[in-house]
Design an enzyme around this catalytic site. Structure first.
Site, PDB file in Angstrom:
ATOM      1  N   HIS A 155       0.787  -1.280   0.431  1.00 39.89           N
ATOM      2  CA  HIS A 155       0.265   0.176   0.184  1.00 39.89           C
ATOM      3  C   HIS A 155       1.096   1.105  -0.089  1.00 39.89           C
ATOM      4  O   HIS A 155       1.145   2.116   1.056  1.00 39.89           O
ATOM      5  CB  HIS A 155      -1.380  -0.030   1.058  1.00 39.89           C
ATOM      6  CG  HIS A 155      -1.984  -1.212   0.774  1.00 39.89           C
ATOM      7  ND1 HIS A 155      -1.855  -2.207   1.230  1.00 39.89           N
ATOM      8  CD2 HIS A 155      -3.107  -1.211   1.116  1.00 39.89           C
ATOM      9  CE1 HIS A 155      -3.309  -2.757   1.598  1.00 39.89           C
ATOM     10  NE2 HIS A 155      -3.942  -1.945   1.162  1.00 39.89           N
ATOM     11  N   ASN A 207      -7.537  11.898   2.370  1.00 37.33           N
ATOM     12  CA  ASN A 207      -7.385  12.185   0.841  1.00 37.33           C
ATOM     13  C   ASN A 207      -8.673  11.864  -0.185  1.00 37.33           C
ATOM     14  O   ASN A 207      -8.028  11.854  -1.572  1.00 37.33           O
ATOM     15  CB  ASN A 207      -6.119  11.085  -0.325  1.00 37.33           C
ATOM     16  CG  ASN A 207      -5.916   9.667   0.723  1.00 37.33           C
ATOM     17  OD1 ASN A 207      -7.234   9.612   0.724  1.00 37.33           O
ATOM     18  ND2 ASN A 207      -5.603   9.055   1.135  1.00 37.33           N
ATOM     19  N   HIS A 214      -3.832   2.856  -4.196  1.00 36.41           N
ATOM     20  CA  HIS A 214      -4.345   2.663  -2.539  1.00 36.41           C
ATOM     21  C   HIS A 214      -3.872   1.263  -2.232  1.00 36.41           C
ATOM     22  O   HIS A 214      -2.679   1.575  -1.231  1.00 36.41           O
ATOM     23  CB  HIS A 214      -5.679   2.850  -2.211  1.00 36.41           C
ATOM     24  CG  HIS A 214      -6.165   1.809  -1.304  1.00 36.41           C
ATOM     25  ND1 HIS A 214      -5.861   2.345  -0.199  1.00 36.41           N
ATOM     26  CD2 HIS A 214      -5.900   0.616  -1.377  1.00 36.41           C
ATOM     27  CE1 HIS A 214      -6.363   1.769   0.590  1.00 36.41           C
ATOM     28  NE2 HIS A 214      -6.599   0.194   0.188  1.00 36.41           N
ATOM     29  N   GLU A 255     -20.441  -1.262  22.849  1.00 34.17           N
ATOM     30  CA  GLU A 255     -19.334  -2.946  23.067  1.00 34.17           C
ATOM     31  C   GLU A 255     -18.867  -3.153  22.399  1.00 34.17           C
ATOM     32  O   GLU A 255     -17.838  -2.995  22.893  1.00 34.17           O
ATOM     33  CB  GLU A 255     -21.080  -3.994  22.984  1.00 34.17           C
ATOM     34  CG  GLU A 255     -21.794  -4.486  24.014  1.00 34.17           C
ATOM     35  CD  GLU A 255     -23.757  -3.336  23.161  1.00 34.17           C
ATOM     36  OE1 GLU A 255     -23.282  -2.441  21.777  1.00 34.17           O
ATOM     37  OE2 GLU A 255     -24.467  -2.748  23.873  1.00 34.17           O
ATOM     38  N   HIS A 280     -31.588 -12.216  22.161  1.00 31.80           N
ATOM     39  CA  HIS A 280     -30.131 -12.633  23.627  1.00 31.80           C
ATOM     40  C   HIS A 280     -29.872 -13.401  24.174  1.00 31.80           C
ATOM     41  O   HIS A 280     -29.073 -13.359  24.684  1.00 31.80           O
ATOM     42  CB  HIS A 280     -30.910 -11.271  24.594  1.00 31.80           C
ATOM     43  CG  HIS A 280     -31.475 -10.068  24.167  1.00 31.80           C
ATOM     44  ND1 HIS A 280     -32.019  -9.104  23.429  1.00 31.80           N
ATOM     45  CD2 HIS A 280     -31.040  -9.106  24.895  1.00 31.80           C
ATOM     46  CE1 HIS A 280     -32.015  -7.886  22.806  1.00 31.80           C
ATOM     47  NE2 HIS A 280     -31.268  -7.696  24.298  1.00 31.80           N
TER      48      HIS A 280
END
Lengths: 710, 710
Positions: free
Chosen positions: B49, B210, B285, B445, B509
């Site tokens: 990169h 950028n 990139h 969390e 849950h």
């Protein structure tokens, strides 16, 4: 600010005059009855979440009585407004309004099932999609906001695709109720940012701003300026000062929301547990108030403390017109669709098919035969594009997106058009529109999963969302993927870079234990195909399996095309790739490493005289669904020693194998081949491991009966 | 705006005049050399990169040369500024500066190991905490922002606890580099909100703006006003217009950040891959630029295209003073601590112990003996409070927090003081301060887990963070928990409501498959204790295990205290609770269901004459660490039939049992006992399942050799 006044902060929001509501005289009794009903229902089994539901009473009236377009007797009406209770623990809020507004399933008897031992209750502790009038299952906080974003995107897309001048056959609004908690959850913040970007002006969040969470005052942990934050994210913001009583003000805000050119955030100040002695405190959140407190509430409201679940006639009368009004909505809309069918017969045909969840059956023909696939080595991520891009291009049902990994996931098909907001002019020079079916979710994996659920929940199979990212980042998305599986919402998740073979990015990106999660998660198919043919099988399984999401797990690196692979085999989860009736050893290979296994088997036979058979094992769940005889014949555990090969945590392979070449530590940053060598998954190392194992079990009989990690 | 000018948006930010830097004449050659070095390093193995690292060159100079207080030859200096590279894929940015500034381990040879097959490389594809000069492992986006928040909280807390007038023995700053992606990730957004709330003015984010991510322009998916959003979250915002060249401007911004009363967000405009022909595009990139492009860059910069990895003498000279400067920092600080030791000997003693990671050994005495525990039934969540609250109260090492579940997790000890910002006056009327060790993380969390990692990363065992929530929500936190395990950062996670016994909250849950994830995840101990004594064992294990995080998984509902349970047994992972040498059946019980198993065993013996032994099995990972003989003697798989009982997905129990009473679907909203009945985990149902299984295997010999789900 005076009650009823609206601060229309966005300059784009058209000021809305008070709409004449008509039944104001009943508001007081309706509010009181509703609050007492909630208090009584929690008192019944001395548990539940009364405070939020009570605080939100006026919001519910504004919504169900005055604003939302829905039909209690046609709960699945296609063009209904969608309501999402992102603060799902306040479910009594929704259950009571479903009851009052005339949803047939929500009988009084059912309403009382809340927190009961009744197994067929429609009133579980959080709303569940299976039940009439519930759009999505909520509970894990923040998910609902992203689901609502997905629902609103579905509307935008379907409207852009099917509406014609004079024929807004898709025009519904999505209303999302949230509490203080949802605004702290990352998944909601991701979705809020994206919804603002996409200018989803058909989405309204109603924020039950009571400034209380379990730990106490919100300012213990959050003192941000939420209105400014929402504006910065591209939202229209409207304040309502007195959310406990000011129904007119809330209605005005909702009217303004429907006219906004942005998504709207209505910041509604309320008091949790209003009327109770614990009002305004965290105690009101998650426990029944106690008999005496409820009795005192009743006295203060002029109700008889000895009577329970009282719904006065005036309250019944207040809601009485809603089923008929809903029937009229449906009737008008059906007439509209009929007229539309005459004016635009072809489009209407497609629209009806999409509403019915019919997937254009041509998708099957769009997958090439094995013999038509390129024979050269291909990564399975690229193969996934080869198999699916033609389907995505031609079959409108699929909305394909990625968490910013378009160059890696191969899901962008030639000519694909982005789902995009009209004010944006992307590189190709045309303003965006919502007809596009390629979604840039941004680096928001969790919201991507939850938004996909929302799109899938719009109507069964009207839209099948396809998400994509690196497999490891489906751990970020896992809570949403789980909610999709729980709700039988069919999304297809394409997860590349699925082994240590992904290489240099290293241990943060190398999934070791993640497949274990998805293999254990109920109602989801995790499939690791080994070559292009198996990728075809994975896609066929994903597209033909209703009500179950699928993860298609692919490689970054090139893999050879194997002679024996079969799409039909993939559908059975595991199948014999190389048979030998006299074999003493079975090797189980999976995905990117199947070719290593085949090579090892060949060498075991040729160089060591070990009669070895090979099973390709892309999906445990699909295999478990096969008849016992098939499973036994495939594994042959009783006549061969079985060794699984996969550079993952071994947990669960014990069911299918006596030993496994596996990985029980985190990964290591190395180029692909070096990583396989480092972890002992090149053919040389594997050969040594298998031979060593065969020696060891000769020497230690007990070991031969125990699972061994190689 | 003119280069170098600062827009100090916050009214509280003191305007900072230009600081004379001194070496401006070398900036041009340093920038160019650095950029070419990065380009060459990616070219070496044609991958990596380059773009971000190149775009951020000026930021790095401002940071390492002019701003950050660190010591290359004492990389672990306690009071060093911490640098976190949240956009970890730009790791060459950090590696090159570590090399240039004189970190000894980062030799030129090592620098060239990037993307090589070298197994002992210090330059993996993302920064890893194991290597000199790296504070935290990053890569999964957004994590670093939350880690940095934790690092800054650690500083705030230690400073508030140990500093005295004239003796700022803890005074370091945390600098966090991010890219466009981190600002989209929920975990970062959660942490940003909390950091703003806590007024962490010792934290600065430098945003490499950028406007490019993998998919292209950021505005494809994000058009929010980030500065406004950060201000709304309580941050000081400073813009730097020309981040590619304006080192003075960046230094000015960093100086202003150090004087802010809020955390600071420096929004620095850069150009990805500056100098390359793909500059400013997504192509820059994640791929090497190609030989010709790099050669052209060199030509344009006045370098020889045939020379590689050139670091001119002027560049070496530019960084030359940094090790000596660092040594001086360390020396001055050591002198300060020496003087502090004379002035405040007791405090200094504690400070030195904390720096050394010594946990006050009294913690062991603070855990009551089994006989001193209340004998009445207790939920293991409450038991966890009984065992740990005394330790938390008395041993400063522990910083305990919760994601807004204080009333549920029992981690708040009497008199606990909140970690809180000074401008907040909580209910008890005193202004907050940072000495508190109870942290309200909010409903965040994921950030909680990542912030805990940051606190743990400050220095080994100086702080041991304890987090708490419902077990199910450790799926939200899972990517952070994983990063903690990967980094050997010891956090202790207390997870209540860990089975279907948690009841009415229902399937959203009820954890079914989550334990499977944590049992498969490397380097983490998942422990499910069955009663108070086993909870004691779980805490002992967690506190005495360095370098490995622990999840203590507890019940919502009351469980009986069992006679045979043993804390020492917990440390061995599994142990015999009830032995019988002549047994034909072994039942494995875990956590909340161990008492059910004991009851079934008693009835099998009494009512059915089945000689049954019982094993308590709180932790697979701890058990796997035991000698083979112990494991065989505990399970007795070769002399008894073994049945595991746990209302979880069975995956992995196959290693220890022949069959399991398990759950392979999602849960159901029912009160605790009704839920156990519904899923067949009450004693009656279990008895029937076990007897049925024993019958079936008599009839089907093959079945007896296969794993069976009951």
């Amino acid at each position: 600010m005076a009650p009823g006044a609206i601060e229309t902060v966005s300059k784009n929001t058209i000021a809305v005059a008070n709409r004449k509501l008509g039944d104001e005289s009943s508001h007081d009794i309706v509010l009181k009855s509703f609050r007492l009903l909630v208090a009584d229902l929690c008192q019944q089994f001395n548990g539940g979440h009364p405070g939020g539901a009570i605080g939100m009473a006026a919001i519910g009236i504004a919504l169900w009585k005055y604003t939302m377009r829905y039909a209690p007797h046609s709960p699945d009406w296609f063009n209904r407004d969608r309501f999402v209770l992102s603060n799902g623990h306040t479910c009594l809020f929704q259950y009571c309004f479903l009851h009052l507004t005339g949803y047939k399933a929500m009988t009084f008897d059912q309403l009382k099932s809340y927190h009961s031992e009744r197994v067929d209750a429609f009133c579980p502790g959080h709303p569940e999609i299976e039940h009439e009038g519930i759009e999505v299952t909520t509970g894990p906080l923040g998910q609902g906001v992203a689901n609502a974003t997905g629902l609103a995107m579905a509307t935008k897309h379907l409207a852009a695709t099917f509406n014609k001048p004079g024929f807004d056959v898709v025009s519904n609004h999505t209303w999302c109720m949230i509490g203080d908690a949802c605004l702290q959850e990352g998944v909601a913040l991701e979705a809020i940012s994206l919804a603002g970007h996409y200018k989803l002006n058909n989405l309204t969040i109603m924020y039950d701003n009571n400034q209380i969470t379990c730990d106490g005052s919100v300012d213990l942990t959050n003192t941000e300026n939420i209105n400014d934050k929402m504006r910065a994210c591209g939202w229209n913001v409207i304040d309502v000062e007195d959310g406990c009583y000011d129904i007119q003000g809330i209605v005005n805000a909702m009217d303004a929301a429907k006219r906004s050119d942005k998504p709207t955030f209505i910041n509604i100040r309320t008091i949790i547990g209003l009327g109770s002695k614990v009002a305004g405190t965290a105690v009101a959140h998650g426990a029944a108030f106690g008999k005496e407190d409820v009795a005192n509430m009743k006295r203060a409201y002029g109700f008889d403390p000895e009577q329970f679940y009282v719904i006065p006639d005036e309250v019944r009368a207040f809601f009485k017109n809603l089923p008929a009004r809903g029937d009229k909505f449906v009737e008008e809309w059906e007439q509209l669709v009929d007229d539309y069918s005459k004016e635009h017969p072809e489009l209407a045909k497609r629209f009806r098919a999409r509403m019915a969840g019919e997937i254009d059956p041509r998708w099957q023909e769009l997958i090439p035969a094995k013999t038509d696939f390129p024979s050269k080595p291909t990564s399975t991520r690229a193969a996934s594009g080869v198999v699916f891009n033609g389907i995505a291009k031609n079959i409108d049902t699929f909305m394909v997106g990625t968490a910013d990994l378009s160059p890696s996931v191969y899901m962008y098909w030639p000519g694909a058009k982005d789902f995009q907001q009209p004010d944006l002019v992307p590189a190709r020079g045309e303003p965006g529109d919502y007809t596009g079916r390629y979604i840039h979710y941004g680096i928001r994996e969790h919201a991507m999963g939850a938004i996909a659920n929302g799109m899938a929940a719009f109507a069964p199979d009207t839209i099948i969302p396809v998400t994509s990212s690196f497999f490891m980042f489906y751990l970020y998305a896992a809570p949403a993927v789980r909610m999709g599986a729980l709700q039988h919402l069919r999304a297809i998740h394409v997860a590349t870079h699925d082994s240590i073979g992904m290489g240099e990015d290293g241990p943060t990106h190398q999934p070791i234990e993640l497949a274990t999660l998805y293999r254990a998660m109920p109602n989801i198919h995790y499939i690791r195909p080994a070559d292009t043919e198996e990728v075809a099988g994975a896609w066929i399984s994903a597209i033909q399996t209703k009500g179950t999401p699928t993860i298609i797990s692919t490689s970054r690196h090139s893999l050879p095309q194997l002679a024996g692979t079969s799409r039909d085999g993939v559908l059975r989860g595991a199948y014999v790739l190389e048979e030998d009736d006299a074999a003493t050893l079975t090797l189980l290979g999976v995905g990117a490493e199947l070719s290593h296994v085949a090579e090892v088997a060949a060498r075991l036979r040729a160089e060591h005289g070990v009669r070895t058979r090979v099973v390709s094992f892309p999906s445990w769940r699909l295999f478990e669904a096969q008849p016992l005889e098939y499973r036994r014949a495939t594994l042959r555990r009783h006549s061969t020693r079985v060794v699984a090969v996969e550079p993952y945590a071994p947990n669960g392979w014990e069911r299918y194998a006596d030993a496994a070449a596996c990985v029980t530590r985190f990964g290591h940053s190395l180029p692909c081949k070096a990583a396989y060598r480092f972890f002992g998954f090149d053919a040389d190392s594997l050969l040594g491991k298998v031979l060593g194992y065969l020696e060891r079990v000769k020497e230690d009989e007990l070991l031969g009966r125990e699972f061994v990690e190689l």
